[in-house]
Design a protein around this motif. Sequence first.
Motif, PDB file in Angstrom:
ATOM      1  N   MET A   1      19.760  -2.884  19.297  1.00 38.75           N
ATOM      2  CA  MET A   1      18.716  -3.884  19.053  1.00 38.75           C
ATOM      3  C   MET A   1      18.412  -3.939  17.556  1.00 38.75           C
ATOM      4  SD  MET A   1      15.003  -4.154  20.838  1.00 38.75           S
ATOM      5  CE  MET A   1      13.702  -3.737  19.724  1.00 38.75           C
ATOM      6  N   ASN A   2      18.319  -5.120  17.019  1.00 32.32           N
ATOM      7  CA  ASN A   2      18.022  -5.307  15.605  1.00 32.32           C
ATOM      8  C   ASN A   2      16.508  -5.336  15.405  1.00 32.32           C
ATOM      9  OD1 ASN A   2      17.846  -6.029  12.954  1.00 32.32           O
ATOM     10  ND2 ASN A   2      19.042  -7.892  13.137  1.00 32.32           N
ATOM     11  N   ASN A   3      16.002  -4.372  14.656  1.00 32.36           N
ATOM     12  CA  ASN A   3      14.555  -4.263  14.436  1.00 32.36           C
ATOM     13  C   ASN A   3      14.097  -4.950  13.153  1.00 32.36           C
ATOM     14  OD1 ASN A   3      13.958  -2.807  16.762  1.00 32.36           O
ATOM     15  ND2 ASN A   3      14.501  -0.878  15.792  1.00 32.36           N
ATOM     16  N   GLU A   4      15.017  -5.622  12.446  1.00 34.29           N
ATOM     17  CA  GLU A   4      14.668  -6.240  11.171  1.00 34.29           C
ATOM     18  C   GLU A   4      13.471  -7.191  11.267  1.00 34.29           C
ATOM     19  OE1 GLU A   4      14.954  -6.677   7.090  1.00 34.29           O
ATOM     20  OE2 GLU A   4      16.019  -5.275   8.364  1.00 34.29           O
ATOM     21  N   PRO A   5      13.421  -8.119  12.227  1.00 33.01           N
ATOM     22  CA  PRO A   5      12.244  -9.004  12.296  1.00 33.01           C
ATOM     23  C   PRO A   5      10.943  -8.234  12.511  1.00 33.01           C
ATOM     24  CG  PRO A   5      14.026  -9.898  13.611  1.00 33.01           C
ATOM     25  CD  PRO A   5      14.448  -8.504  13.199  1.00 33.01           C
ATOM     26  N   LYS A   6      10.967  -7.232  13.365  1.00 34.90           N
ATOM     27  CA  LYS A   6       9.743  -6.452  13.602  1.00 34.90           C
ATOM     28  C   LYS A   6       9.369  -5.650  12.367  1.00 34.90           C
ATOM     29  CE  LYS A   6       8.317  -7.562  17.531  1.00 34.90           C
ATOM     30  NZ  LYS A   6       7.393  -8.649  17.389  1.00 34.90           N
ATOM     31  N   THR A   7      10.374  -5.105  11.677  1.00 38.36           N
ATOM     32  CA  THR A   7      10.089  -4.339  10.465  1.00 38.36           C
ATOM     33  C   THR A   7       9.379  -5.213   9.443  1.00 38.36           C
ATOM     34  OG1 THR A   7      11.974  -2.866  10.837  1.00 38.36           O
ATOM     35  CG2 THR A   7      11.135  -2.990   8.593  1.00 38.36           C
ATOM     36  N   LEU A   8       9.836  -6.447   9.296  1.00 39.91           N
ATOM     37  CA  LEU A   8       9.188  -7.367   8.355  1.00 39.91           C
ATOM     38  C   LEU A   8       7.754  -7.666   8.789  1.00 39.91           C
ATOM     39  CD1 LEU A   8      12.099  -9.853   7.607  1.00 39.91           C
ATOM     40  CD2 LEU A   8      11.221  -8.024   6.145  1.00 39.91           C
ATOM     41  N   GLU A   9       7.551  -7.860  10.078  1.00 37.83           N
ATOM     42  CA  GLU A   9       6.191  -8.100  10.584  1.00 37.83           C
ATOM     43  C   GLU A   9       5.309  -6.884  10.335  1.00 37.83           C
ATOM     44  OE1 GLU A   9       5.689  -9.942  14.534  1.00 37.83           O
ATOM     45  OE2 GLU A   9       7.864 -10.257  14.462  1.00 37.83           O
ATOM     46  N   PHE A  10       5.850  -5.692  10.573  1.00 36.86           N
ATOM     47  CA  PHE A  10       5.078  -4.465  10.368  1.00 36.86           C
ATOM     48  C   PHE A  10       4.719  -4.292   8.897  1.00 36.86           C
ATOM     49  CE2 PHE A  10       7.392  -2.483  14.246  1.00 36.86           C
ATOM     50  CZ  PHE A  10       6.576  -3.179  15.108  1.00 36.86           C
ATOM     51  N   MET A  11       5.647  -4.642   8.007  1.00 32.06           N
ATOM     52  CA  MET A  11       5.359  -4.542   6.577  1.00 32.06           C
ATOM     53  C   MET A  11       4.242  -5.511   6.186  1.00 32.06           C
ATOM     54  SD  MET A  11       7.114  -2.189   5.158  1.00 32.06           S
ATOM     55  CE  MET A  11       7.362  -2.502   3.437  1.00 32.06           C
ATOM     56  N   GLN A  12       4.245  -6.707   6.775  1.00 27.12           N
ATOM     57  CA  GLN A  12       3.170  -7.669   6.491  1.00 27.12           C
ATOM     58  C   GLN A  12       1.828  -7.128   6.960  1.00 27.12           C
ATOM     59  OE1 GLN A  12       4.815 -11.116   8.480  1.00 27.12           O
ATOM     60  NE2 GLN A  12       5.501 -11.989   6.543  1.00 27.12           N
ATOM     61  N   ILE A  13       1.815  -6.504   8.125  1.00 25.01           N
ATOM     62  CA  ILE A  13       0.572  -5.912   8.633  1.00 25.01           C
ATOM     63  C   ILE A  13       0.118  -4.790   7.709  1.00 25.01           C
ATOM     64  CG2 ILE A  13      -0.454  -4.570  10.513  1.00 25.01           C
ATOM     65  CD1 ILE A  13       1.460  -6.172  12.418  1.00 25.01           C
ATOM     66  N   ALA A  14       1.046  -3.930   7.324  1.00 24.35           N
ATOM     67  CA  ALA A  14       0.702  -2.814   6.439  1.00 24.35           C
ATOM     68  C   ALA A  14       0.148  -3.328   5.106  1.00 24.35           C
ATOM     69  CB  ALA A  14       1.925  -1.935   6.208  1.00 24.35           C
ATOM     70  N   MET A  15       0.761  -4.367   4.560  1.00 28.24           N
ATOM     71  CA  MET A  15       0.295  -4.912   3.285  1.00 28.24           C
ATOM     72  C   MET A  15      -1.107  -5.511   3.412  1.00 28.24           C
ATOM     73  SD  MET A  15       2.574  -4.098   1.162  1.00 28.24           S
ATOM     74  CE  MET A  15       2.097  -5.022  -0.276  1.00 28.24           C
ATOM     75  N   LYS A  16      -1.422  -6.013   4.584  1.00 30.92           N
ATOM     76  CA  LYS A  16      -2.754  -6.570   4.828  1.00 30.92           C
ATOM     77  C   LYS A  16      -3.832  -5.500   4.643  1.00 30.92           C
ATOM     78  CE  LYS A  16      -5.428  -8.549   8.655  1.00 30.92           C
ATOM     79  NZ  LYS A  16      -5.348  -9.003  10.044  1.00 30.92           N
ATOM     80  N   TYR A  17      -3.530  -4.283   5.063  1.00 30.63           N
ATOM     81  CA  TYR A  17      -4.506  -3.199   5.005  1.00 30.63           C
ATOM     82  C   TYR A  17      -4.348  -2.295   3.787  1.00 30.63           C
ATOM     83  CZ  TYR A  17      -5.834  -4.638   9.634  1.00 30.63           C
ATOM     84  OH  TYR A  17      -6.284  -5.386  10.697  1.00 30.63           O
ATOM     85  N   LEU A  18      -3.359  -2.561   2.958  1.00 29.08           N
ATOM     86  CA  LEU A  18      -3.119  -1.736   1.783  1.00 29.08           C
ATOM     87  C   LEU A  18      -4.323  -1.644   0.843  1.00 29.08           C
ATOM     88  CD1 LEU A  18      -1.169   0.017   0.187  1.00 29.08           C
ATOM     89  CD2 LEU A  18      -0.306  -2.079  -0.883  1.00 29.08           C
ATOM     90  N   PRO A  19      -5.005  -2.743   0.534  1.00 22.82           N
ATOM     91  CA  PRO A  19      -6.162  -2.623  -0.367  1.00 22.82           C
ATOM     92  C   PRO A  19      -7.248  -1.694   0.196  1.00 22.82           C
ATOM     93  CG  PRO A  19      -5.486  -4.907  -0.204  1.00 22.82           C
ATOM     94  CD  PRO A  19      -4.708  -4.151   0.835  1.00 22.82           C
ATOM     95  N   GLU A  20      -7.489  -1.761   1.492  1.00 25.89           N
ATOM     96  CA  GLU A  20      -8.484  -0.881   2.116  1.00 25.89           C
ATOM     97  C   GLU A  20      -8.035   0.583   2.036  1.00 25.89           C
ATOM     98  OE1 GLU A  20     -10.597  -0.119   6.464  1.00 25.89           O
ATOM     99  OE2 GLU A  20      -9.410  -1.927   6.157  1.00 25.89           O
ATOM    100  N   ALA A  21      -6.766   0.817   2.316  1.00 25.36           N
ATOM    101  CA  ALA A  21      -6.240   2.188   2.252  1.00 25.36           C
ATOM    102  C   ALA A  21      -6.310   2.723   0.830  1.00 25.36           C
ATOM    103  CB  ALA A  21      -4.804   2.217   2.755  1.00 25.36           C
ATOM    104  N   LYS A  22      -5.944   1.887  -0.144  1.00 21.17           N
ATOM    105  CA  LYS A  22      -6.005   2.319  -1.547  1.00 21.17           C
ATOM    106  C   LYS A  22      -7.426   2.639  -1.960  1.00 21.17           C
ATOM    107  CE  LYS A  22      -4.378   1.588  -6.150  1.00 21.17           C
ATOM    108  NZ  LYS A  22      -4.990   2.787  -6.590  1.00 21.17           N
ATOM    109  N   ALA A  23      -8.389   1.844  -1.528  1.00 19.57           N
ATOM    110  CA  ALA A  23      -9.788   2.102  -1.863  1.00 19.57           C
ATOM    111  C   ALA A  23     -10.242   3.446  -1.293  1.00 19.57           C
ATOM    112  CB  ALA A  23     -10.669   0.971  -1.345  1.00 19.57           C
ATOM    113  N   LYS A  24      -9.839   3.739  -0.059  1.00 23.18           N
ATOM    114  CA  LYS A  24     -10.226   5.016   0.555  1.00 23.18           C
ATOM    115  C   LYS A  24      -9.584   6.194  -0.173  1.00 23.18           C
ATOM    116  CE  LYS A  24     -11.346   3.251   5.113  1.00 23.18           C
ATOM    117  NZ  LYS A  24     -12.762   3.515   5.024  1.00 23.18           N
TER     118      LYS A  24
END
Length: 61
Positions: A1-24
Amino acid sequence: MNNEPKTLEFMQIAMKYLPEAKAKLDEAGIEITADHLQPMMELLTKVMNDAYELGKNEAGK
């Protein structure tokens, strides 16, 4: 199974929360650089992929 599309989606989700994580981390006095970020993002996408697969398997039962 090719996980590339999900990996890209997961990276977008992670980037969404990156500023909050960096602040903490900043509040805790932990400095994070771009060099630190890439391996942590890879680890996070592995965790998210495992959680996705678990949910998919549970839904199929």
